[in-house]
Design a protein around this motif. Structure first.
Motif, mmCIF file in Angstrom:
data_model
loop_
_atom_site.group_PDB
_atom_site.id
_atom_site.type_symbol
_atom_site.label_atom_id
_atom_site.label_comp_id
_atom_site.label_asym_id
_atom_site.label_seq_id
_atom_site.Cartn_x
_atom_site.Cartn_y
_atom_site.Cartn_z
ATOM 1 N N UNK A 34 29.257 -70.058 -20.118
ATOM 2 C CA UNK A 34 27.986 -70.776 -20.067
ATOM 3 C C UNK A 34 27.508 -71.183 -21.461
ATOM 4 N N UNK A 35 28.407 -71.076 -22.444
ATOM 5 C CA UNK A 35 28.093 -71.546 -23.786
ATOM 6 C C UNK A 35 27.426 -70.542 -24.690
ATOM 7 N N UNK A 36 27.301 -69.291 -24.260
ATOM 8 C CA UNK A 36 26.678 -68.253 -25.087
ATOM 9 C C UNK A 36 27.787 -67.463 -25.770
ATOM 10 N N UNK A 37 28.141 -67.903 -26.958
ATOM 11 C CA UNK A 37 29.302 -67.370 -27.664
ATOM 12 C C UNK A 37 28.852 -66.430 -28.776
ATOM 13 N N UNK A 38 29.510 -65.284 -28.874
ATOM 14 C CA UNK A 38 29.224 -64.311 -29.929
ATOM 15 C C UNK A 38 29.752 -64.858 -31.252
ATOM 16 N N UNK A 39 28.916 -64.813 -32.293
ATOM 17 C CA UNK A 39 29.354 -65.363 -33.578
ATOM 18 C C UNK A 39 30.229 -64.369 -34.335
ATOM 19 N N UNK A 40 30.618 -64.729 -35.539
ATOM 20 C CA UNK A 40 31.534 -63.905 -36.317
ATOM 21 C C UNK A 40 30.976 -62.557 -36.707
ATOM 22 N N UNK A 41 29.659 -62.405 -36.657
ATOM 23 C CA UNK A 41 29.025 -61.121 -36.975
ATOM 24 C C UNK A 41 28.718 -60.294 -35.731
ATOM 25 N N UNK A 75 19.176 -62.671 -31.953
ATOM 26 C CA UNK A 75 18.790 -61.372 -32.519
ATOM 27 C C UNK A 75 19.674 -60.229 -32.028
ATOM 28 N N UNK A 76 20.377 -60.447 -30.932
ATOM 29 C CA UNK A 76 21.111 -59.358 -30.289
ATOM 30 C C UNK A 76 22.486 -59.145 -30.924
ATOM 31 N N UNK A 77 22.781 -57.887 -31.218
ATOM 32 C CA UNK A 77 24.142 -57.493 -31.599
ATOM 33 C C UNK A 77 24.878 -57.135 -30.307
ATOM 34 N N UNK A 78 25.948 -57.855 -30.015
ATOM 35 C CA UNK A 78 26.685 -57.654 -28.765
ATOM 36 C C UNK A 78 27.774 -56.609 -28.977
ATOM 37 N N UNK A 79 27.733 -55.559 -28.170
ATOM 38 C CA UNK A 79 28.764 -54.519 -28.218
ATOM 39 C C UNK A 79 29.514 -54.540 -26.890
#
Length: 468
Positions: free
Chosen positions: A257-264, A269-273
């Motif tokens: 759906x286009x919500x891609x986790x960036x390089x960090x 604001x969310x850190x995806x684990x």
């Protein structure tokens, strides 16, 4: 003209003309009949009014009451009903309620300037008995669970319950022991074995150890969308970790759906684990791990705020800690239940709404009755039922003990945590609990509702196997 001629002229008069020219009594009779009928109706009306006058007086009062009731339903004392549409996204207006006829905010929040000036307290002022927790693991429990004599029992026990290598295999005597409040407590609290699942990368683990204040949520099996937090002041941004726990199914769903986790490892604001090897087939139980075992995941954190995935968190986290913990000298804050107050009524509602089977609920409530759980609406001065979609707490030994015991009850019985909360509250009688109103909970979050149906882990496992 001669008079004889005049006398010889005849004038013909018809019967109708004669009748018209003659006076008639019929109209008089009709008018008299109408007057008599009118007098009869008037007399009957007078008799009816004399007989039913109390009812006639009550009708306007009833109409007024109905009008006022409908008006009050539209303006509830606890503020407007929770919003469940996308129109709620991004709302920052305060939720209000009527107090003595005056509308006031549900949560009295400090100004942004005052929040910026806040200093973290040195520690809780509450004198709690529990000072230290030892978490059971397969290392310190080896003699109990790995002897040959016990291996058959373990296999049978694992098949009959949802306990596994992540939870450990808590026996009923150990369950009873876990509710004893001592200076040092030894309890099962997840992460029992290295082979138990819920695997997190070393990079993410290092990040989690750096967090002092954490706002967390999770979505497993596709689950809900991720809503960016709003309402924070600038000074809080660098002090707070926002962490969302996903599995690979949710990651794939969001990326599509286009919500891609960036390089960090971030989305906004969310850190995806991304968690791998989830330990339960039931995704509701997998979700209880980040919800209840925050202290195991963030061992260096001092405070945590849990927010269910159907919500958008819309207040400054430091301001929330001040309003719900520090101002009230509390270590644990959770919302009251909005609909019910009694654990046994809640059990009936869970069955009626098909949230658990009648057999599951009956097993749990039978055990609670056997343990002496009272049929009360209030326990230790607090409302017995909670709504656990928002949990604010200090990560102290006393609250960690409470959450470990609560998690074990959710694993042992139904995954409906509001059914086991009153029992744990009753058994542990933990000090420093702030049960805030439903109105306050609505002020903390925007409710967006659940986005999509969660895919069970069993389906994921089967699809992965078939793809190999």
């Amino acid at each position: 003209m001669p008079s004889s001629t005049i006398r010889s002229i005849s004038i013909t008069v018809s019967d109708d003309d004669a009748a018209a020219g003659a006076p008639s009594t019929a109209p008089r009779r009709a008018r008299a009949a109408r007057r008599k009928a009118a007098r009869g109706l008037g007399q009957r009306a007078v008799r009816l009014v004399a007989r039913w006058w109390p009812v006639l007086l009550l009708l306007p009062a009833v109409a007024l009451l109905l009008f006022e009731a409908s008006r009050l339903r539209g303006a509830s004392p606890d503020g407007p009903p929770p919003h469940v549409s996308s129109s709620s996204l991004g709302r920052l207006d305060p939720t209000t309620r009527l107090v003595h006829g005056v509308r006031e905010p549900c949560l009295k929040f400090l100004s942004p300037r005052s929040i910026e000036d806040l200093v973290f307290p040195g520690g809780t002022k509450l004198d709690s008995v529990v000072k230290r927790i030892i978490y059971k693991s397969d290392d310190n429990d080896y003699d109990t669970y790995h002897s040959e004599a016990n291996s058959t029992y373990l296999l049978q026990h694992a098949e009959a319950t949802r306990f596994n290598l992540f939870t450990g295999f808590q026996t009923l005597p150990e369950r009873e022991e876990s509710f004893k409040v001592n200076e040092t407590v030894n309890v099962h609290c997840g992460f029992y074995s290295d082979n138990g699942g819920f695997k997190i990368s070393d990079i993410d683990m290092r990040y989690m150890r750096s967090c002092k204040v954490v706002v967390s949520t999770c979505a497993f099996g596709g689950g809900d969308d991720l809503y960016q937090p709003i309402g924070m002041v600038n000074s809080s941004i660098g002090k707070v970790c926002y962490v969302a726990f996903w599995d690979e199914v949710t990651l794939s769903t969001q990326e599509s759906e286009g919500k891609v986790v960036d390089g960090n490892g971030m989305i906004g604001r969310w850190h995806i684990i991304v968690v791998r090897s989830l330990p339960f087939v039931d995704q509701r139980l997998n979700g209880k791990i980040p919800k209840m075992l925050t202290h195991r995941l963030f061992p260096e954190a001092r405070y945590s705020i849990w927010v269910d995935s159907k919500y958008q968190f819309r207040r400054d986290p430091i301001g929330v800690l001040e309003a719900l913990l520090w101002r009230t000298n509390s270590t644990f804050a959770i919302s009251e239940h909005g609909a019910r107050s009694n654990i046994y009524d809640e059990g009936k509602a869970i069955v009626q709404k098909h949230k658990a089977t009648p057999e599951e609920v009956e097993v749990q409530l039978t055990q609670y009755r056997k343990d002496g759980m009272p049929d009360e609406k209030r326990l230790h001065g607090l409302k017995a039922l909670s709504e656990a979609s928002v949990i604010v707490r200090e990560l102290a030994p006393v609250t960690n003990h409470f959450m470990c015991a609560w998690f074990n009850e959710v694993v042992r019985f139904t995954s409906r945590d509001q059914l086991s909360f009153p029992y744990v509250l009753w058994r542990l009688n933990m000090p420093g609990i702030n049960m805030f109103t439903v109105c306050t909970r609505r002020d903390l979050v925007n409710s967006l509702g659940h986005t999509r149906k969660v895919k069970p882990l069993l389906t994921q496992t089967n699809s992965e196997s078939s793809a190999m």
